[in-house]
Design a protein around this motif. Structure first.
Motif, PDB file in Angstrom:
ATOM      1  N   LYS A  37      36.542  81.130  66.894  1.00 30.63           N
ATOM      2  CA  LYS A  37      37.863  81.146  66.302  1.00 30.63           C
ATOM      3  C   LYS A  37      38.940  80.766  67.312  1.00 30.63           C
ATOM      4  O   LYS A  37      38.887  81.143  68.478  1.00 30.63           O
ATOM      5  N   GLY A  38      39.917  80.011  66.846  1.00 28.86           N
ATOM      6  CA  GLY A  38      41.051  79.650  67.686  1.00 28.86           C
ATOM      7  C   GLY A  38      42.197  80.630  67.510  1.00 28.86           C
ATOM      8  O   GLY A  38      42.248  81.391  66.536  1.00 28.86           O
ATOM      9  N   THR A  39      43.130  80.625  68.449  1.00 25.93           N
ATOM     10  CA  THR A  39      44.253  81.569  68.410  1.00 25.93           C
ATOM     11  C   THR A  39      45.605  80.873  68.326  1.00 25.93           C
ATOM     12  O   THR A  39      46.639  81.541  68.319  1.00 25.93           O
ATOM     13  N   PHE A  40      45.604  79.535  68.266  1.00 23.05           N
ATOM     14  CA  PHE A  40      46.885  78.820  68.303  1.00 23.05           C
ATOM     15  C   PHE A  40      47.766  79.167  67.111  1.00 23.05           C
ATOM     16  O   PHE A  40      48.979  79.295  67.244  1.00 23.05           O
ATOM     17  N   ASP A  41      47.175  79.323  65.923  1.00 26.50           N
ATOM     18  CA  ASP A  41      47.964  79.669  64.743  1.00 26.50           C
ATOM     19  C   ASP A  41      48.740  80.968  64.964  1.00 26.50           C
ATOM     20  O   ASP A  41      49.932  81.055  64.654  1.00 26.50           O
ATOM     21  N   LYS A  42      48.050  81.978  65.483  1.00 25.83           N
ATOM     22  CA  LYS A  42      48.713  83.259  65.727  1.00 25.83           C
ATOM     23  C   LYS A  42      49.791  83.118  66.802  1.00 25.83           C
ATOM     24  O   LYS A  42      50.873  83.707  66.694  1.00 25.83           O
ATOM     25  N   LYS A  43      49.499  82.342  67.834  1.00 29.59           N
ATOM     26  CA  LYS A  43      50.482  82.135  68.893  1.00 29.59           C
ATOM     27  C   LYS A  43      51.696  81.382  68.371  1.00 29.59           C
ATOM     28  O   LYS A  43      52.827  81.635  68.793  1.00 29.59           O
ATOM     29  N   ALA A  44      51.469  80.440  67.445  1.00 31.01           N
ATOM     30  CA  ALA A  44      52.589  79.702  66.864  1.00 31.01           C
ATOM     31  C   ALA A  44      53.498  80.633  66.085  1.00 31.01           C
ATOM     32  O   ALA A  44      54.727  80.495  66.115  1.00 31.01           O
TER      33      ALA A  44
ATOM     34  N   VAL B  28      68.494  71.637  57.280  1.00 32.34           N
ATOM     35  CA  VAL B  28      67.839  71.675  58.579  1.00 32.34           C
ATOM     36  C   VAL B  28      68.585  70.775  59.552  1.00 32.34           C
ATOM     37  O   VAL B  28      68.903  69.625  59.242  1.00 32.34           O
ATOM     38  N   THR B  29      68.839  71.301  60.745  1.00 34.53           N
ATOM     39  CA  THR B  29      69.563  70.546  61.757  1.00 34.53           C
ATOM     40  C   THR B  29      68.681  70.104  62.927  1.00 34.53           C
ATOM     41  O   THR B  29      69.026  69.161  63.630  1.00 34.53           O
ATOM     42  N   HIS B  30      67.561  70.792  63.152  1.00 30.15           N
ATOM     43  CA  HIS B  30      66.659  70.455  64.248  1.00 30.15           C
ATOM     44  C   HIS B  30      65.211  70.619  63.781  1.00 30.15           C
ATOM     45  O   HIS B  30      64.897  71.549  63.034  1.00 30.15           O
ATOM     46  N   LEU B  31      64.338  69.738  64.251  1.00 24.97           N
ATOM     47  CA  LEU B  31      62.914  69.836  63.950  1.00 24.97           C
ATOM     48  C   LEU B  31      62.125  69.961  65.243  1.00 24.97           C
ATOM     49  O   LEU B  31      62.314  69.178  66.177  1.00 24.97           O
ATOM     50  N   LEU B  32      61.228  70.956  65.294  1.00 22.62           N
ATOM     51  CA  LEU B  32      60.291  71.120  66.400  1.00 22.62           C
ATOM     52  C   LEU B  32      58.881  70.851  65.885  1.00 22.62           C
ATOM     53  O   LEU B  32      58.492  71.370  64.836  1.00 22.62           O
ATOM     54  N   ILE B  33      58.116  70.050  66.621  1.00 19.17           N
ATOM     55  CA  ILE B  33      56.713  69.834  66.293  1.00 19.17           C
ATOM     56  C   ILE B  33      55.877  70.426  67.419  1.00 19.17           C
ATOM     57  O   ILE B  33      56.018  70.032  68.581  1.00 19.17           O
ATOM     58  N   LEU B  34      55.038  71.397  67.090  1.00 15.61           N
ATOM     59  CA  LEU B  34      54.213  72.074  68.081  1.00 15.61           C
ATOM     60  C   LEU B  34      52.856  71.385  68.205  1.00 15.61           C
ATOM     61  O   LEU B  34      52.221  71.066  67.196  1.00 15.61           O
ATOM     62  N   VAL B  35      52.406  71.203  69.444  1.00 19.85           N
ATOM     63  CA  VAL B  35      51.117  70.564  69.722  1.00 19.85           C
ATOM     64  C   VAL B  35      50.331  71.479  70.659  1.00 19.85           C
ATOM     65  O   VAL B  35      50.808  71.816  71.745  1.00 19.85           O
ATOM     66  N   PRO B  36      49.126  71.898  70.268  1.00 24.24           N
ATOM     67  CA  PRO B  36      48.358  72.831  71.102  1.00 24.24           C
ATOM     68  C   PRO B  36      47.643  72.157  72.259  1.00 24.24           C
ATOM     69  O   PRO B  36      47.599  70.929  72.366  1.00 24.24           O
ATOM     70  N   GLY B  37      47.027  72.991  73.091  1.00 24.74           N
ATOM     71  CA  GLY B  37      46.265  72.497  74.228  1.00 24.74           C
ATOM     72  C   GLY B  37      44.781  72.463  73.938  1.00 24.74           C
ATOM     73  O   GLY B  37      44.355  72.094  72.840  1.00 24.74           O
ATOM     74  N   THR B  38      43.965  72.899  74.898  1.00 21.05           N
ATOM     75  CA  THR B  38      42.516  72.793  74.752  1.00 21.05           C
ATOM     76  C   THR B  38      41.954  73.935  73.923  1.00 21.05           C
ATOM     77  O   THR B  38      42.568  74.980  73.758  1.00 21.05           O
TER      78      THR B  38
END
Length: 264
Positions: free
Chosen positions: A45-52, A25-35
């Protein structure tokens, strides 16, 4: 460019998968959701998982087209925090007692989405949210390093909406601690006292649809002082996003007459 996704094993980083030992691995991205709800296990139900997942596929396709020759390999992890916030005894349980039964779908938006913003701007809950997200970022990074102990590449945070505002403030706090001063007034000073440190140094913060620019104006903050220091900052927004704001115009008034750069 190869693109892989690994999620951690707890509530902060999702379902676990076994890391592949042959990955360099050369780059790491950490995703953080909103409200709002972020997981399908939440009610509503939330949709962030699907959007990720869609974000991962889009980024993988783009990287394959534009950066295949570089040999880069990007890993992506994500954190969740909405369920933890609303599980606090000072949050949802008390809110349910004061919520009227009429127009439930509108009140759900108020409590689950707008409520996250109001919680963040209260002193007590705002501090708990900052600590919560710092701890989840640290846990995601620690879990990743445990699976990739030779990783020496850059780490970037990609944060949506309120998540972008929170991550900017966390990175500002880290820079302010190194400088020994905090911009703003007594509220900002008290807000950061006793919070844990971020255990890694991101190279860049990408915010998407973040209200950061507007909140700086609301709180009368100066961009020259309210800065993340050496962390690169990229503010991305859709022109019709009601929560998206520009930030470069706070750096120099001249940018107000220069249109934002479109991303195709």
């Amino acid at each position: 460019m190869r693109f892989s996704q690994r999620t951690g094993s707890n509530g902060s980083t999702g379902k676990s998968t076994e890391p592949r030992e042959d990955e360099n691995v050369t780059h790491l991205l950490i995703l953080v959701p909103g409200t709002g709800p972020q997981s399908e296990n939440e009610t509503p139900k939330g949709t962030f998982d699907k959007k990720a997942v869609r974000f991962r596929e889009m980024l993988r396709s783009m990287c394959a087209q534009e950066f295949e020759y570089t040999g880069a390999n990007v890993e992506m992890v994500r954190i969740l925090y909405h369920a933890d916030l609303h599980a606090l005894e000072t949050a949802k349980e008390r809110m349910d007692k004061v919520t009227l039964p009429s127009i439930p779908w509108i009140r759900s938006i108020d409590n689950e989405r707008i409520g996250d913003i109001l919680y963040y701007y209260s002193t007590a809950h705002g501090r708990r949210m900052l600590a919560m997200i710092i701890n989840k970022l640290n846990a995601a990074y620690t879990s990743f390093i445990a699976a990739h102990p030779t990783f020496k590449g850059p780490v970037s945070i990609v944060a949506h909406s309120l998540g972008g505002l929170i991550c900017y403030e966390i990175l500002y706090m880290m820079h302010a601690r190194r400088r020994g001063c905090v911009a703003g007034g007594e509220w900002e000073t008290q807000r950061f006292v006793g919070l844990p440190d971020l255990e890694f140094e991101p190279e860049r913060l990408f915010t998407m649809g973040s209200p950061h620019g507007g909140t700086m104006v609301f709180r009368h903050l100066d961009f020259a002082e309210y800065t993340m220091g050496p962390v690169g900052f990229h503010n991305i927004f859709h022109p019709y996003d009601p929560f998206g704001y520009r930030t470069e115009t706070l750096v120099d008034d001249a940018y107000a007459d220069i249109p934002a750069v479109p991303i195709s």
